[in-house]
Design a protein around this motif. Sequence first.
Motif, short mmCIF file in Angstrom:
data_model
loop_
_atom_site.label_atom_id
_atom_site.label_comp_id
_atom_site.label_asym_id
_atom_site.label_seq_id
_atom_site.Cartn_x
_atom_site.Cartn_y
_atom_site.Cartn_z
N SER A 155 28.17 41.49 35.82
CA SER A 155 29.05 42.52 36.36
C SER A 155 28.67 42.88 37.78
CB SER A 155 28.99 43.77 35.46
OG SER A 155 29.72 44.82 36.01
N TRP A 178 29.51 39.51 40.20
CA TRP A 178 30.84 38.94 40.34
C TRP A 178 31.59 39.50 41.54
CZ3 TRP A 178 33.87 35.07 39.33
CH2 TRP A 178 35.25 35.22 39.50
N GLN A 209 36.36 40.14 30.90
CA GLN A 209 36.89 40.07 32.27
C GLN A 209 38.39 39.86 32.17
OE1 GLN A 209 35.53 36.75 34.58
NE2 GLN A 209 37.09 37.03 36.14
N LEU A 223 35.89 43.96 35.27
CA LEU A 223 35.01 43.77 34.12
C LEU A 223 35.00 45.08 33.34
CD1 LEU A 223 32.03 41.95 35.84
CD2 LEU A 223 33.69 40.91 34.30
#
Length: 492
Positions: free
Chosen positions: A17, A20, A408, A471
């Motif tokens: 998380s 990304w 996601q 997310l």
Amino acid sequence: MPDLPTPKDAAEAALFSECWDAVLSYADLCTAGSTAAHQLARQAFALGIREARAAEDGTRSMGRRSARLPRIPLLLTAVRTTAAGWEAGGHGHRLDPDLRLWLNSEKAARYTGPPLRRPIALRGLRDMQEPDAALLWLAEVEALPLRAVARRLGLDPQDAAEQLNEVRGLFRDRCHRNHLDTPLDAECRSYVRLLDAVTRSTTADAPEDLSRHLATCVECAEAAACLRLHGGGLPAALAGGVIGWGGLAYLERRRRAAEVRLGAGRPDLADPESEAAKAAAAKAKALRGGLLVAAVLVSVLALGVSLMPFGGETRDETASRGTPTDSMPVVGGGPSFESPTPKSDSPTPTDGATRTDPEPQGTSSSAASESPSAPGGATGGSSGGTGTGKPLCAVTYDLVNQWPDGFQATVTVTTVEQLTDWHVSWSFKDGQHVDQMWDASVAQMGSRVIATAADYNKSVAADGTLSFGFLASWEGKNTAPYGFTLNGHPCD
């Protein structure tokens, strides 16, 4: 196109998380469109995670640490590697034109050439212990406040500032050693000691001959930027040396993202005495405020008694004259939410016994939709339409990946009308909570989520699309959301 790797455990899911958003931010700089950016980010993320896991497995089997970058810069270099693969494989038209020129230049060749010829910052960061390198990168490049960095790395917040200064010194030493190890010509080597002395001083100016040399020698100029810890140039030296193309633009994006999520600026740890003084001042201010409020209440009560009618009108008589009562609705705007800080930094409860989820904005009640003649009901067939029966927007919700306690997703909205700003809202059915979002800022109250445009994607052409991803965490069930609206208008 490979799917995103599945986290092995909760700790790795939290790490995914955090990483990304950085990967997608750099991929967006490298590509010519949003779709290409997501594809490049996914391929690079999968490649980088495979490399990181292979390095960790090799370290455990060999019993010693291999030289490697911390997780975020490792994934960013994977974006650069994947972009180079696109260019070599005939997909370069999907990349930024300036990046294509850079990939076919000698500058890009330095990152894959002989190790002793690679940028000083890249070699220096790789030679550090991974926790030290992560502290330096998160504080300098990702622009996170020291308290947030300390929580993320498990450090004592009171010692974080001192540790960061020590890590900066370690990075300088590694870069100085790597500069000495670089194959230098006679002129460059003659300036090594002078360059070290000048960059250590906070007041000394570079002699004229050294200044001319730094203007013509790339390697010595890179070394000077890494060795000079004062002056605020270290973040640019790190980003440019490790990432390569687009390093400065990425640095600016991360600073803006940190300001949006965590408040303006990059606050360092406060002095405890200063904190105590602020607390005392806040307490005194609260006391003065309380006294003022009490005085106002007494004044209002006295005024109410003086104006009280002798006859005492009834509530029904008051309502018959049109005077608002407690039971009459108050007309006002919709809820306004502040963009929350990341869940990992300052968790706040999103639901409780006394809170209820707001009704999805822009939707009509069932009675109004069934009876077009009802007051306030839609008369054009499709609520939120253009008056011709055509909806203003259409939404595609894509569940990209899912693991035991997280997932996601990507939201793509097609708009009929031109937009100069936008916000997209929806509701979750099963208590899902958005932890992180890219290409938009997020606010959530209960089950209702609002995604607001970023600074760089507010404008959308007529019949164009906007997209963003996020997310989120889930438990039990992960049903698709409902009640999508664009700027308050319902979408198909």
